[in-house]
Design an enzyme around this catalytic site. Structure first.
Site, PDB file in Angstrom:
ATOM      1  N   LYS A   1      -0.887  40.066  43.819  1.00 48.60           N
ATOM      2  CA  LYS A   1      -1.522  38.821  43.371  1.00 48.60           C
ATOM      3  C   LYS A   1      -2.872  39.097  42.720  1.00 48.60           C
ATOM      4  O   LYS A   1      -3.206  38.508  41.691  1.00 48.60           O
ATOM      5  CB  LYS A   1      -1.670  37.834  44.542  1.00 48.60           C
ATOM      6  CG  LYS A   1      -2.364  36.559  44.089  1.00 48.60           C
ATOM      7  CD  LYS A   1      -1.819  35.296  44.616  1.00 48.60           C
ATOM      8  CE  LYS A   1      -2.476  34.130  43.899  1.00 48.60           C
ATOM      9  NZ  LYS A   1      -2.210  32.843  44.474  1.00 48.60           N
TER      10      LYS A   1
ATOM     11  N   HIS B   1       7.132  24.001  51.633  1.00 48.06           N
ATOM     12  CA  HIS B   1       6.939  24.588  50.308  1.00 48.06           C
ATOM     13  C   HIS B   1       7.775  25.868  50.129  1.00 48.06           C
ATOM     14  O   HIS B   1       8.531  26.001  49.170  1.00 48.06           O
ATOM     15  CB  HIS B   1       5.446  24.872  50.104  1.00 48.06           C
ATOM     16  CG  HIS B   1       5.134  25.539  48.813  1.00 48.06           C
ATOM     17  ND1 HIS B   1       5.214  24.885  47.602  1.00 48.06           N
ATOM     18  CD2 HIS B   1       4.794  26.828  48.521  1.00 48.06           C
ATOM     19  CE1 HIS B   1       4.911  25.726  46.634  1.00 48.06           C
ATOM     20  NE2 HIS B   1       4.650  26.919  47.159  1.00 48.06           N
TER      21      HIS B   1
ATOM     22  N   HIS C   1       9.118  23.122  43.332  1.00 42.73           N
ATOM     23  CA  HIS C   1       8.259  21.939  43.486  1.00 42.73           C
ATOM     24  C   HIS C   1       9.079  20.657  43.378  1.00 42.73           C
ATOM     25  O   HIS C   1       8.846  19.687  44.098  1.00 42.73           O
ATOM     26  CB  HIS C   1       7.183  21.896  42.384  1.00 42.73           C
ATOM     27  CG  HIS C   1       5.948  22.662  42.752  1.00 42.73           C
ATOM     28  ND1 HIS C   1       5.156  23.268  41.807  1.00 42.73           N
ATOM     29  CD2 HIS C   1       5.372  22.897  43.945  1.00 42.73           C
ATOM     30  CE1 HIS C   1       4.154  23.872  42.420  1.00 42.73           C
ATOM     31  NE2 HIS C   1       4.257  23.666  43.705  1.00 42.73           N
TER      32      HIS C   1
ATOM     33  N   ARG D   1     -22.237  19.738  43.660  1.00 44.92           N
ATOM     34  CA  ARG D   1     -21.885  20.481  42.430  1.00 44.92           C
ATOM     35  C   ARG D   1     -21.427  21.914  42.690  1.00 44.92           C
ATOM     36  O   ARG D   1     -21.462  22.764  41.800  1.00 44.92           O
ATOM     37  CB  ARG D   1     -23.035  20.470  41.415  1.00 44.92           C
ATOM     38  CG  ARG D   1     -23.412  19.073  40.985  1.00 44.92           C
ATOM     39  CD  ARG D   1     -24.121  19.051  39.651  1.00 44.92           C
ATOM     40  NE  ARG D   1     -24.331  17.687  39.249  1.00 44.92           N
ATOM     41  CZ  ARG D   1     -25.402  16.978  39.570  1.00 44.92           C
ATOM     42  NH1 ARG D   1     -26.380  17.536  40.266  1.00 44.92           N
ATOM     43  NH2 ARG D   1     -25.510  15.734  39.180  1.00 44.92           N
TER      44      ARG D   1
ATOM     45  N   HIS E   1       9.010  28.303  41.334  1.00 38.63           N
ATOM     46  CA  HIS E   1       8.188  27.159  41.744  1.00 38.63           C
ATOM     47  C   HIS E   1       8.461  25.884  40.955  1.00 38.63           C
ATOM     48  O   HIS E   1       8.231  24.796  41.478  1.00 38.63           O
ATOM     49  CB  HIS E   1       6.703  27.501  41.637  1.00 38.63           C
ATOM     50  CG  HIS E   1       6.194  28.279  42.824  1.00 38.63           C
ATOM     51  ND1 HIS E   1       6.704  29.506  43.166  1.00 38.63           N
ATOM     52  CD2 HIS E   1       5.243  27.989  43.748  1.00 38.63           C
ATOM     53  CE1 HIS E   1       6.075  29.950  44.242  1.00 38.63           C
ATOM     54  NE2 HIS E   1       5.194  29.051  44.626  1.00 38.63           N
TER      55      HIS E   1
ATOM     56  N   ARG F   1      -0.632  34.633  34.500  1.00 34.68           N
ATOM     57  CA  ARG F   1      -0.628  34.142  35.885  1.00 34.68           C
ATOM     58  C   ARG F   1       0.569  33.230  36.157  1.00 34.68           C
ATOM     59  O   ARG F   1       0.954  33.020  37.299  1.00 34.68           O
ATOM     60  CB  ARG F   1      -1.960  33.436  36.190  1.00 34.68           C
ATOM     61  CG  ARG F   1      -2.048  33.027  37.648  1.00 34.68           C
ATOM     62  CD  ARG F   1      -3.441  32.620  38.074  1.00 34.68           C
ATOM     63  NE  ARG F   1      -3.411  32.131  39.442  1.00 34.68           N
ATOM     64  CZ  ARG F   1      -4.470  31.945  40.192  1.00 34.68           C
ATOM     65  NH1 ARG F   1      -5.675  32.188  39.699  1.00 34.68           N
ATOM     66  NH2 ARG F   1      -4.347  31.488  41.420  1.00 34.68           N
TER      67      ARG F   1
ATOM     68  N   ASN G   1       4.450  31.644  39.352  1.00 39.54           N
ATOM     69  CA  ASN G   1       5.205  30.400  39.575  1.00 39.54           C
ATOM     70  C   ASN G   1       6.710  30.636  39.596  1.00 39.54           C
ATOM     71  O   ASN G   1       7.494  29.680  39.498  1.00 39.54           O
ATOM     72  CB  ASN G   1       4.882  29.376  38.472  1.00 39.54           C
ATOM     73  CG  ASN G   1       3.453  28.910  38.575  1.00 39.54           C
ATOM     74  OD1 ASN G   1       2.906  28.804  39.672  1.00 39.54           O
ATOM     75  ND2 ASN G   1       2.824  28.671  37.438  1.00 39.54           N
TER      76      ASN G   1
ATOM     77  N   LYS H   1      -7.110  28.862  43.516  1.00 37.83           N
ATOM     78  CA  LYS H   1      -6.562  27.529  43.227  1.00 37.83           C
ATOM     79  C   LYS H   1      -6.919  26.596  44.379  1.00 37.83           C
ATOM     80  O   LYS H   1      -6.659  26.923  45.545  1.00 37.83           O
ATOM     81  CB  LYS H   1      -5.045  27.583  43.055  1.00 37.83           C
ATOM     82  CG  LYS H   1      -4.631  28.100  41.689  1.00 37.83           C
ATOM     83  CD  LYS H   1      -3.153  27.891  41.449  1.00 37.83           C
ATOM     84  CE  LYS H   1      -2.774  28.362  40.048  1.00 37.83           C
ATOM     85  NZ  LYS H   1      -1.320  28.300  39.816  1.00 37.83           N
TER      86      LYS H   1
ATOM     87  N   GLU I   1      -4.939  31.035  34.578  1.00 32.53           N
ATOM     88  CA  GLU I   1      -3.540  30.763  34.228  1.00 32.53           C
ATOM     89  C   GLU I   1      -3.334  30.303  32.792  1.00 32.53           C
ATOM     90  O   GLU I   1      -2.725  29.270  32.517  1.00 32.53           O
ATOM     91  CB  GLU I   1      -2.948  29.725  35.205  1.00 32.53           C
ATOM     92  CG  GLU I   1      -1.434  29.792  35.242  1.00 32.53           C
ATOM     93  CD  GLU I   1      -0.830  28.950  36.357  1.00 32.53           C
ATOM     94  OE1 GLU I   1      -1.357  28.972  37.468  1.00 32.53           O
ATOM     95  OE2 GLU I   1       0.174  28.288  36.091  1.00 32.53           O
TER      96      GLU I   1
ATOM     97  N   GLU J   1       7.124  33.605  49.756  1.00 34.36           N
ATOM     98  CA  GLU J   1       6.149  34.001  48.713  1.00 34.36           C
ATOM     99  C   GLU J   1       6.076  35.525  48.603  1.00 34.36           C
ATOM    100  O   GLU J   1       5.794  36.059  47.533  1.00 34.36           O
ATOM    101  CB  GLU J   1       4.753  33.418  49.000  1.00 34.36           C
ATOM    102  CG  GLU J   1       4.678  31.893  48.965  1.00 34.36           C
ATOM    103  CD  GLU J   1       4.765  31.281  47.560  1.00 34.36           C
ATOM    104  OE1 GLU J   1       4.853  32.016  46.563  1.00 34.36           O
ATOM    105  OE2 GLU J   1       4.771  30.033  47.480  1.00 34.36           O
TER     106      GLU J   1
END
Ligand code: GLY
Length: 374
Positions: A237, A274, A262, A131, A258, A251, A255, A153, A247, A195
């Site tokens: 960031k 990527h 993606h 958990r 992206h 946030r 992206n 993330k 997000e 990035e």
């Protein structure tokens, strides 16, 4: 976010990210050169003698970074095969079972030593083990040091899409040793720098100028320049993550490039890295901006020049079909009624906002037109 420079045995810069990650609500990012050998004692002093579990990949271990971190300490380590193909539920289950076999409990600290794949899967393993246990991120790639190790993330891919399983699970510390970039394969090194270009485009024109003017020293991997880049990336960031950790809106600006990136990455069958796909996605965003009257050819040419200097691809490979990319865009996690919003910029350093939204509507025919031209 606060920043202070301190001189220690090895010069280290320290930034603090304030997100609801700990009771105190913040975690530290330490940046320096050749600091890896002193990181373990810092982890010991932060967490004490609780169980520790290191997750890394075979390339990072082979480059000597694991030995440098552990300095002969007898700590359980799980070594994954390098690459996106390891980032799946099977690897995750093996990691969790290895942690059980090591008799680890809920006081465990997971240490992620590696690039984006290691950080994402280790963070997710920490989030679900008994958990939830604590995680420390030690990124060793341009991509992970700029982006994926900061902001919490985590996740793994399904057979259909990237990060289909995942959650936000913030690290309790991040250690960035830019000397680890010296051993990184050239293609990965260049792709991860995209990035940094993204951060400059969405938040800081001066940083973009710095990248424009320092490409040669960046590609020479000069550590003083790499420390500057790491600091700028973390500053940008961290500010965004602090404002919107899960997000909900702001946030999304991270992206930039992206959504189409993606789609290109996925439609290429992950042949493109990527960062390479995001570079093309950034150009697509620039072309959309021109179509929508938010940008001009001159600005886009400046951006393409930086990407070309990084020697990343600046066009969609001919074997990727427009239909395949559009299909992936429709499955984007942020899509509503099968079409996502897009992050665009008004100028270098400033995201275009409409009615308080950081991602805006772009019609499908505009996106298809741009994909057709790119
Ligand atoms: N990589 C984008 C984010 O962390 O939100």
């Amino acid at each position: 976010m606060t920043t202070d420079s301190k001189s220690k045995e090895k010069t280290m810069k320290e930034l603090t990210v304030k997100v609801p990650a700990t009771k105190a609500g913040e975690y530290k990012i330490e940046i320096g050169t050749d600091i890896l050998g002193s990181v373990w004692s810092k982890i010991e002093s932060q967490f004490g003698s609780v169980g520790k579990f290191v997750i890394t990949d075979a390339n990072v271990a082979k480059a000597g970074h694991l030995d440098k971190l552990l300095c002969g300490r007898d700590i359980p380590v799980y070594v994954i095969s390098p690459g996106e193909s390891s980032k799946n539920m099977n690897t995750l289950v093996s990691i969790v079972e290895a942690m059980e076999n090591a008799y680890l409990g809920r006081d465990t600290v997971v240490i992620a030593l590696g690039g984006g794949v290691v950080g994402d899967i280790a963070g997710f393993a920490a989030a679900i083990f008994k958990r939830g246990v604590r995680v420390v991120q030690i990124p060793t790639t341009t991509l992970a040091q700029a982006d994926s190790a900061i902001g919490g993330k985590t996740g793994v891919d399904s057979s259909l899409s990237k990060n289909a399983f995942g959650c936000f699970w913030h690290p309790l510390a991040v250690y960035i040793d830019v000397a680890t970039l010296k051993t990184l394969d050239d293609r990965q090194y260049r792709a991860g720098l995209v990035e940094s270009v993204k951060h400059a485009l969405i938040a800081d024109e001066k940083y973009f100028e710095f990248l424009e003017n320092n490409i040669d020293t960046i590609l020479q991997r000069r550590t003083d320049v790499l420390e500057k880049i790491a600091e700028q990336n973390c500053r940008i960031k961290a500010a965004v993550v602090e404002a919107d950790p899960t997000e909900k809106n702001q946030r999304r600006m991270l992206n930039y490039g992206h959504t189409i990136g993606h789609a290109i990455e996925s439609a290429s069958g992950f042949v493109l890295l990527h960062g390479e796909a995001v570079g093309i996605g950034i150009i697509a965003a620039g072309m959309i901006e021109i179509e929508m009257g938010l940008g001009d050819e001159k600005r886009l040419a400046r951006i393409i020049k930086v990407l070309k200097a990084l020697k990343v691809p600046v066009a969609i490979p001919a074997n990727i079909s427009k239909a395949a990319m559009v299909d992936v865009i429709k499955r984007d996690k942020k899509a509503i009624n099968k079409w996502p919003r897009f992050v665009l910029i008004d100028r270098i350093g400033a995201v275009h906002r409409m009615e308080g939204q950081w991602a805006v509507e772009v019609k499908q025919d505009v996106v298809e037109k741009v994909l057709g031209k790119l």
